[in-house]
Scaffold this motif. Structure first.
Motif, short mmCIF file in Angstrom:
data_model
loop_
_atom_site.label_atom_id
_atom_site.label_comp_id
_atom_site.label_asym_id
_atom_site.label_seq_id
_atom_site.Cartn_x
_atom_site.Cartn_y
_atom_site.Cartn_z
N ILE A 116 -4.15 -9.63 11.72
CA ILE A 116 -2.51 -10.41 12.13
C ILE A 116 -1.78 -9.04 13.43
N VAL A 117 -2.46 -8.06 13.96
CA VAL A 117 -2.06 -7.00 14.40
C VAL A 117 -2.93 -7.57 15.95
N LEU A 118 -4.24 -7.61 15.49
CA LEU A 118 -5.16 -8.39 16.74
C LEU A 118 -4.77 -9.35 17.14
N SER A 119 -4.11 -10.27 15.93
CA SER A 119 -3.82 -11.42 17.38
C SER A 119 -2.64 -11.14 18.01
N LEU A 120 -1.59 -10.31 17.73
CA LEU A 120 -0.10 -9.70 18.08
C LEU A 120 -0.45 -9.23 19.54
N VAL A 121 -1.04 -8.55 19.28
CA VAL A 121 -1.70 -7.08 20.31
C VAL A 121 -1.91 -8.42 21.56
N GLN A 122 -3.75 -9.78 21.13
CA GLN A 122 -4.00 -10.77 22.34
C GLN A 122 -2.74 -11.24 22.53
N ALA A 130 -9.85 0.97 -1.68
CA ALA A 130 -10.78 -0.15 -0.83
C ALA A 130 -10.53 -0.96 0.70
N THR A 131 -10.22 0.03 1.64
CA THR A 131 -9.62 -1.19 3.05
C THR A 131 -10.67 -1.32 3.38
N GLN A 132 -10.65 -3.04 4.38
CA GLN A 132 -11.66 -2.66 5.95
C GLN A 132 -10.16 -2.99 6.63
N GLY A 133 -9.51 -2.76 6.82
CA GLY A 133 -8.11 -2.79 7.79
C GLY A 133 -8.02 -1.67 8.69
N HIS A 134 -8.75 -0.15 8.52
CA HIS A 134 -8.15 0.97 9.28
C HIS A 134 -8.19 0.79 10.50
N ALA A 135 -8.94 0.15 11.10
CA ALA A 135 -9.00 -0.41 12.26
C ALA A 135 -7.19 -0.50 12.71
N ALA A 136 -6.86 -1.22 12.08
CA ALA A 136 -5.13 -1.58 12.66
C ALA A 136 -4.49 -0.34 13.06
N LEU A 137 -4.67 0.74 12.41
CA LEU A 137 -3.31 2.03 12.26
C LEU A 137 -4.65 2.85 13.89
N PHE A 138 -5.60 3.03 13.44
CA PHE A 138 -6.22 3.21 15.14
C PHE A 138 -5.85 3.02 16.40
N TYR A 148 -1.00 -3.96 -4.71
CA TYR A 148 -2.27 -5.26 -4.95
C TYR A 148 -3.43 -3.34 -5.67
N GLN A 149 -4.36 -4.63 -6.32
CA GLN A 149 -5.52 -3.30 -6.03
C GLN A 149 -6.57 -4.09 -6.02
N GLY A 150 -7.76 -3.10 -6.10
CA GLY A 150 -8.65 -4.09 -5.92
C GLY A 150 -9.52 -5.14 -5.08
N PHE A 151 -9.88 -5.88 -5.42
CA PHE A 151 -10.13 -6.76 -4.54
C PHE A 151 -9.36 -7.81 -3.36
N THR A 152 -7.84 -8.18 -3.92
CA THR A 152 -7.18 -8.37 -3.33
C THR A 152 -6.27 -7.24 -2.43
N PHE A 153 -6.23 -6.24 -2.36
CA PHE A 153 -5.83 -4.98 -1.40
C PHE A 153 -6.99 -5.05 -0.75
N LEU A 154 -7.69 -5.15 -0.96
CA LEU A 154 -9.51 -5.17 0.55
C LEU A 154 -9.10 -6.63 0.77
N MET A 155 -8.89 -7.16 0.74
CA MET A 155 -8.64 -8.55 1.18
C MET A 155 -6.94 -9.26 2.28
N LEU A 156 -6.21 -7.88 1.62
CA LEU A 156 -5.00 -7.93 2.70
C LEU A 156 -5.04 -6.98 3.61
N THR A 157 -5.89 -6.16 3.34
CA THR A 157 -6.03 -5.16 4.38
C THR A 157 -6.78 -5.39 5.98
N VAL A 158 -7.63 -6.61 5.68
CA VAL A 158 -8.73 -7.31 6.49
C VAL A 158 -7.46 -8.48 7.29
N ALA A 159 -6.62 -9.29 6.29
CA ALA A 159 -5.55 -10.18 6.84
C ALA A 159 -4.57 -9.11 7.76
N VAL A 160 -3.88 -7.98 7.91
CA VAL A 160 -2.93 -7.48 8.08
C VAL A 160 -3.99 -6.91 9.48
N SER A 161 -4.96 -6.52 9.30
CA SER A 161 -6.16 -6.16 11.15
C SER A 161 -5.53 -7.53 11.56
#
Length: 334
Positions: A141-147, A75-83, A126-139
Protein backbone atom coordinates in the motif's frame (compact mmCIF):
# COMPACT_ATOMS: atom_id res chain seq x y z
CA UNK A 1 22.25 -28.99 73.30
CA UNK A 2 24.49 -26.25 72.04
CA UNK A 3 27.35 -28.74 71.54
CA UNK A 4 25.23 -31.07 69.40
CA UNK A 5 24.33 -28.24 67.09
CA UNK A 6 27.82 -26.80 66.69
CA UNK A 7 29.56 -30.14 66.15
CA UNK A 8 28.24 -30.74 62.61
CA UNK A 9 29.17 -27.22 61.76
CA UNK A 10 32.69 -27.83 62.96
CA UNK A 11 32.93 -31.06 61.01
CA UNK A 12 31.83 -29.31 57.84
CA UNK A 13 35.03 -27.31 57.83
CA UNK A 14 35.49 -23.61 57.09
CA UNK A 15 32.76 -21.87 55.15
CA UNK A 16 33.39 -21.65 51.41
CA UNK A 17 33.45 -18.16 49.89
CA UNK A 18 30.33 -17.24 47.98
CA UNK A 19 30.63 -17.71 44.24
CA UNK A 20 31.07 -14.41 42.47
CA UNK A 21 28.19 -13.26 40.30
CA UNK A 22 28.84 -13.44 36.56
CA UNK A 23 30.27 -10.23 35.20
CA UNK A 24 28.39 -8.68 32.32
CA UNK A 25 30.13 -6.63 29.69
CA UNK A 26 29.39 -2.91 30.05
CA UNK A 27 26.88 -1.65 27.47
CA UNK A 28 29.41 0.74 25.93
CA UNK A 29 31.94 -1.97 25.03
CA UNK A 30 30.27 -3.28 21.85
CA UNK A 31 29.50 0.23 20.47
CA UNK A 32 33.10 1.27 21.20
CA UNK A 33 34.45 -1.78 19.36
CA UNK A 34 32.09 -0.99 16.49
CA UNK A 35 33.38 2.58 16.34
CA UNK A 36 37.01 1.43 16.33
CA UNK A 37 36.36 -1.22 13.67
CA UNK A 38 34.41 1.23 11.50
CA UNK A 39 37.08 3.92 11.67
CA UNK A 40 39.77 1.35 10.96
CA UNK A 41 37.87 0.18 7.86
CA UNK A 42 37.59 3.77 6.64
CA UNK A 43 41.33 4.33 7.10
CA UNK A 44 42.48 1.00 5.65
CA UNK A 45 40.16 1.00 2.63
CA UNK A 46 39.84 4.62 1.46
CA UNK A 47 38.88 3.45 -2.04
CA UNK A 48 35.86 1.52 -0.72
CA UNK A 49 34.16 4.21 1.35
CA UNK A 50 30.95 3.95 -0.66
CA UNK A 51 30.72 0.24 0.08
CA UNK A 52 31.58 0.81 3.74
CA UNK A 53 28.83 3.41 4.03
CA UNK A 54 26.36 0.93 2.55
CA UNK A 55 27.41 -1.59 5.20
CA UNK A 56 26.81 0.92 7.99
CA UNK A 57 23.35 1.78 6.66
CA UNK A 58 22.43 -1.87 6.08
CA UNK A 59 23.64 -2.68 9.59
CA UNK A 60 21.33 -0.05 11.10
CA UNK A 61 18.38 -1.28 9.03
CA UNK A 62 18.92 -4.92 10.02
CA UNK A 63 19.44 -3.83 13.62
CA UNK A 64 15.94 -2.34 13.58
CA UNK A 65 14.60 -5.57 12.10
CA UNK A 66 16.29 -7.57 14.86
CA UNK A 67 14.27 -5.67 17.45
CA UNK A 68 11.08 -6.87 15.78
CA UNK A 69 12.08 -10.41 14.76
CA UNK A 70 14.82 -11.44 17.17
CA UNK A 71 13.73 -9.67 20.36
CA UNK A 72 9.94 -9.50 20.02
CA UNK A 73 9.53 -12.62 17.87
CA UNK A 74 7.31 -10.94 15.25
CA UNK A 75 7.82 -12.30 11.73
CA UNK A 76 7.57 -9.41 9.25
CA UNK A 77 8.15 -9.00 5.54
CA UNK A 78 7.14 -5.35 5.30
CA UNK A 79 9.99 -3.67 7.17
CA UNK A 80 11.15 -1.90 4.01
CA UNK A 81 8.10 0.38 4.27
CA UNK A 82 9.61 1.98 7.39
CA UNK A 83 13.02 2.32 5.71
CA UNK A 84 11.58 3.73 2.48
CA UNK A 85 9.32 6.28 4.13
CA UNK A 86 12.25 7.50 6.23
CA UNK A 87 14.27 7.91 3.02
CA UNK A 88 11.51 9.75 1.17
CA UNK A 89 10.77 11.98 4.17
CA UNK A 90 14.43 13.01 4.46
CA UNK A 91 14.73 13.56 0.70
CA UNK A 92 11.55 15.62 0.43
CA UNK A 93 12.58 17.65 3.47
CA UNK A 94 15.97 18.39 1.91
CA UNK A 95 14.36 19.33 -1.39
CA UNK A 96 11.45 21.40 -0.11
CA UNK A 97 12.40 22.74 3.33
CA UNK A 98 16.03 22.56 4.46
CA UNK A 99 19.08 20.55 3.43
CA UNK A 100 20.64 20.24 6.89
CA UNK A 101 21.59 16.54 7.37
CA UNK A 102 20.80 16.34 11.08
CA UNK A 103 17.39 17.94 10.64
CA UNK A 104 16.69 15.55 7.77
CA UNK A 105 17.81 12.64 9.93
CA UNK A 106 15.33 13.71 12.60
CA UNK A 107 12.58 13.90 9.99
CA UNK A 108 13.43 10.41 8.76
CA UNK A 109 13.36 9.05 12.30
CA UNK A 110 10.01 10.71 12.94
CA UNK A 111 8.56 9.35 9.67
CA UNK A 112 9.64 5.79 10.46
CA UNK A 113 8.41 5.98 14.05
CA UNK A 114 5.07 7.52 13.07
CA UNK A 115 4.50 4.89 10.39
CA UNK A 116 5.27 2.10 12.85
CA UNK A 117 3.09 3.73 15.51
CA UNK A 118 0.06 4.00 13.21
CA UNK A 119 0.43 0.66 11.42
CA UNK A 120 1.40 -1.17 14.61
CA UNK A 121 -1.85 -0.16 16.28
CA UNK A 122 -3.58 -2.40 13.75
CA UNK A 123 -0.94 -5.01 12.88
CA UNK A 124 0.02 -6.03 16.40
CA UNK A 125 -3.49 -7.22 17.18
CA UNK A 126 -2.66 -10.26 15.03
CA UNK A 127 -0.03 -12.95 15.29
CA UNK A 128 1.80 -15.50 13.18
CA UNK A 129 1.04 -15.87 9.52
CA UNK A 130 -1.74 -13.26 9.63
CA UNK A 131 0.65 -10.64 10.98
CA UNK A 132 3.24 -11.59 8.35
CA UNK A 133 0.83 -11.17 5.44
CA UNK A 134 -0.57 -7.92 6.79
CA UNK A 135 2.94 -6.41 6.97
CA UNK A 136 3.40 -7.32 3.28
CA UNK A 137 0.04 -5.68 2.49
CA UNK A 138 0.97 -2.48 4.32
CA UNK A 139 4.28 -2.34 2.45
CA UNK A 140 2.53 -2.71 -0.91
CA UNK A 141 0.00 0.00 0.00
CA UNK A 142 2.81 2.39 0.90
CA UNK A 143 4.60 1.57 -2.37
CA UNK A 144 1.44 2.27 -4.35
CA UNK A 145 0.89 5.61 -2.60
CA UNK A 146 4.48 6.68 -3.29
CA UNK A 147 4.12 5.78 -6.97
CA UNK A 148 0.92 7.84 -7.26
CA UNK A 149 2.29 10.92 -5.47
CA UNK A 150 4.58 11.83 -8.37
CA UNK A 151 4.63 15.55 -7.56
CA UNK A 152 6.30 14.81 -4.24
CA UNK A 153 8.15 11.54 -4.75
CA UNK A 154 8.93 11.47 -8.48
CA UNK A 155 6.96 8.24 -8.87
CA UNK A 156 8.79 5.39 -10.57
CA UNK A 157 11.57 7.80 -11.62
CA UNK A 158 12.55 8.30 -8.00
CA UNK A 159 13.33 11.39 -5.96
CA UNK A 160 16.47 13.32 -6.85
CA UNK A 161 17.77 16.85 -7.36
CA UNK A 162 18.55 17.60 -3.70
CA UNK A 163 21.99 18.38 -2.31
CA UNK A 164 22.81 18.08 1.36
CA UNK A 165 24.21 21.06 3.24
CA UNK A 166 27.53 20.69 5.10
CA UNK A 167 27.31 18.51 8.18
CA UNK A 168 27.33 20.66 11.34
CA UNK A 169 27.77 23.62 8.99
CA UNK A 170 31.42 22.71 8.34
CA UNK A 171 31.91 19.31 6.71
CA UNK A 172 30.76 19.08 3.12
CA UNK A 173 29.80 15.76 1.57
CA UNK A 174 32.78 15.06 -0.67
CA UNK A 175 32.91 12.84 -3.75
CA UNK A 176 35.25 10.40 -2.00
CA UNK A 177 32.57 9.73 0.63
CA UNK A 178 34.69 10.41 3.71
CA UNK A 179 32.12 12.61 5.45
CA UNK A 180 29.26 10.28 4.50
CA UNK A 181 31.07 7.24 5.92
CA UNK A 182 31.96 8.87 9.24
CA UNK A 183 28.46 10.40 9.52
CA UNK A 184 26.76 7.04 8.93
CA UNK A 185 29.13 5.31 11.36
CA UNK A 186 28.45 7.88 14.09
CA UNK A 187 24.68 7.50 13.74
CA UNK A 188 24.99 3.71 13.73
CA UNK A 189 27.12 3.67 16.90
CA UNK A 190 24.79 6.00 18.82
CA UNK A 191 21.62 4.13 17.85
CA UNK A 192 23.27 0.75 18.44
CA UNK A 193 24.13 1.85 21.97
CA UNK A 194 20.57 3.08 22.52
CA UNK A 195 19.12 -0.19 21.21
CA UNK A 196 21.40 -2.21 23.48
CA UNK A 197 20.35 -0.23 26.55
CA UNK A 198 16.70 -0.67 25.61
CA UNK A 199 17.00 -4.44 25.12
CA UNK A 200 18.91 -4.89 28.40
CA UNK A 201 16.42 -2.79 30.36
CA UNK A 202 13.44 -4.24 32.28
CA UNK A 203 11.28 -3.23 29.31
CA UNK A 204 13.47 -5.23 26.91
CA UNK A 205 13.48 -8.24 29.23
CA UNK A 206 9.69 -8.08 29.37
CA UNK A 207 9.53 -8.10 25.57
CA UNK A 208 11.83 -11.12 25.47
CA UNK A 209 9.48 -12.79 27.95
CA UNK A 210 6.57 -12.07 25.61
CA UNK A 211 8.57 -13.68 22.81
CA UNK A 212 9.14 -16.81 24.91
CA UNK A 213 5.62 -17.17 26.33
CA UNK A 214 3.03 -14.53 25.54
CA UNK A 215 0.24 -16.18 27.55
CA UNK A 216 2.33 -16.43 30.71
CA UNK A 217 3.47 -12.81 30.50
CA UNK A 218 -0.13 -11.70 30.04
CA UNK A 219 -1.15 -13.78 33.08
CA UNK A 220 1.57 -12.03 35.11
CA UNK A 221 -0.05 -8.69 34.28
CA UNK A 222 2.34 -7.50 31.57
CA UNK A 223 0.63 -5.16 29.06
CA UNK A 224 1.62 -7.28 26.07
CA UNK A 225 0.15 -5.13 23.33
CA UNK A 226 1.60 -1.86 24.65
CA UNK A 227 5.06 -3.37 25.11
CA UNK A 228 5.12 -4.71 21.56
CA UNK A 229 3.66 -1.48 20.18
CA UNK A 230 6.36 0.63 21.81
CA UNK A 231 9.14 -1.68 20.61
CA UNK A 232 7.71 -1.70 17.08
CA UNK A 233 7.68 2.12 17.13
CA UNK A 234 11.33 2.22 18.25
CA UNK A 235 12.24 -0.22 15.48
CA UNK A 236 10.43 2.03 13.02
CA UNK A 237 12.49 4.99 14.22
CA UNK A 238 15.74 3.09 13.62
CA UNK A 239 14.59 1.92 10.19
CA UNK A 240 13.61 5.50 9.34
CA UNK A 241 17.07 6.67 10.41
CA UNK A 242 18.67 4.11 8.09
CA UNK A 243 16.44 5.29 5.24
CA UNK A 244 17.34 8.92 5.90
CA UNK A 245 21.05 8.07 5.85
CA UNK A 246 20.59 6.25 2.55
CA UNK A 247 18.83 9.23 0.99
CA UNK A 248 21.37 11.76 2.26
CA UNK A 249 24.50 9.83 1.31
CA UNK A 250 23.22 8.76 -2.13
CA UNK A 251 21.26 11.96 -2.94
CA UNK A 252 18.56 9.84 -4.58
CA UNK A 253 15.60 7.77 -3.37
CA UNK A 254 13.98 5.08 -5.52
CA UNK A 255 10.92 2.90 -5.12
CA UNK A 256 13.24 -0.06 -4.56
CA UNK A 257 13.68 1.28 -1.02
CA UNK A 258 10.08 0.16 -0.39
CA UNK A 259 10.28 -3.15 -2.21
CA UNK A 260 9.52 -6.62 -0.91
CA UNK A 261 13.01 -7.65 -2.07
CA UNK A 262 14.65 -5.24 0.38
CA UNK A 263 12.64 -6.69 3.27
CA UNK A 264 13.66 -10.20 2.21
CA UNK A 265 17.34 -9.22 1.94
CA UNK A 266 17.26 -7.71 5.42
CA UNK A 267 15.78 -10.92 6.80
CA UNK A 268 18.52 -12.94 5.08
CA UNK A 269 21.15 -10.67 6.64
CA UNK A 270 19.60 -11.20 10.05
CA UNK A 271 19.56 -14.98 9.62
CA UNK A 272 23.20 -14.96 8.51
CA UNK A 273 24.33 -13.08 11.61
CA UNK A 274 21.92 -14.63 14.12
CA UNK A 275 18.76 -13.01 15.46
CA UNK A 276 18.16 -11.71 18.95
CA UNK A 277 21.61 -10.43 19.98
CA UNK A 278 21.78 -7.15 17.97
CA UNK A 279 25.46 -7.70 17.16
CA UNK A 280 24.38 -10.50 14.82
CA UNK A 281 22.51 -7.94 12.75
CA UNK A 282 25.74 -6.02 12.16
CA UNK A 283 27.69 -9.18 11.33
CA UNK A 284 25.03 -10.41 8.94
CA UNK A 285 24.76 -7.07 7.17
CA UNK A 286 28.53 -6.93 6.73
CA UNK A 287 28.81 -10.49 5.42
CA UNK A 288 25.88 -10.17 3.03
CA UNK A 289 26.91 -6.77 1.63
CA UNK A 290 30.51 -7.86 1.09
CA UNK A 291 29.36 -11.13 -0.44
CA UNK A 292 26.92 -9.32 -2.70
CA UNK A 293 29.58 -6.85 -3.82
CA UNK A 294 32.25 -9.49 -4.42
CA UNK A 295 30.09 -12.17 -6.04
CA UNK A 296 28.21 -9.67 -8.21
CA UNK A 297 31.48 -8.20 -9.48
CA UNK A 298 32.66 -11.70 -10.45
CA UNK A 299 29.37 -12.88 -11.96
CA UNK A 300 26.48 -10.40 -11.89
CA UNK A 301 24.00 -13.00 -13.13
CA UNK A 302 24.58 -15.89 -10.75
CA UNK A 303 25.70 -14.29 -7.48
CA UNK A 304 22.46 -15.34 -5.79
CA UNK A 305 23.63 -18.96 -6.00
CA UNK A 306 26.43 -18.08 -3.59
CA UNK A 307 24.03 -16.32 -1.22
CA UNK A 308 21.61 -19.25 -1.39
CA UNK A 309 24.34 -21.75 -0.59
CA UNK A 310 25.55 -19.70 2.37
CA UNK A 311 21.99 -19.35 3.65
CA UNK A 312 21.50 -23.13 3.49
CA UNK A 313 24.73 -23.58 5.44
CA UNK A 314 23.51 -21.19 8.14
CA UNK A 315 20.19 -23.02 8.38
CA UNK A 316 21.94 -26.37 8.89
CA UNK A 317 24.64 -24.92 11.14
CA UNK A 318 23.19 -21.94 13.08
CA UNK A 319 25.66 -19.17 13.99
CA UNK A 320 25.22 -19.84 17.73
CA UNK A 321 26.27 -23.48 17.32
CA UNK A 322 29.16 -22.50 15.06
CA UNK A 323 30.52 -19.99 17.61
CA UNK A 324 30.10 -22.52 20.43
CA UNK A 325 32.02 -25.11 18.43
CA UNK A 326 34.82 -22.64 17.67
CA UNK A 327 35.08 -21.65 21.34
CA UNK A 328 35.19 -25.32 22.34
CA UNK A 329 37.93 -26.07 19.82
CA UNK A 330 39.91 -23.02 20.94
CA UNK A 331 39.55 -24.07 24.58
CA UNK A 332 40.58 -27.66 23.83
CA UNK A 333 43.69 -26.46 22.01
CA UNK A 334 45.05 -24.65 25.02
Amino acid sequence: MTHSVSAPAAEAGPAQPAQAAPRCAPPWRAPLLLLIAGLAACVLFPDQLGLITRIFIAGLFVLSLDLVVGVAGLATQGHAALFGLGAYAAGIFALQVHADPLLGLGVGIAAGALTALVSGAFLLRYQGFTFLMLTVAVSQIVLSLVQKARDWTGGDDGLSGFTMAPLLGRFEFDLEGRVAAVYALAVLVVLFYAAQRLVQSPFGLAVRGIHENRARMAALGTPVFRRLWLLYTVAGALAGAAGALSAQTNAVVGTDSLSFALSAEALVMLILGGAGQLTGALVGATVFTLLHHTAASINPYHWLFVVGGLLMLVVFVPPAKAWAWLRQRAGGGR
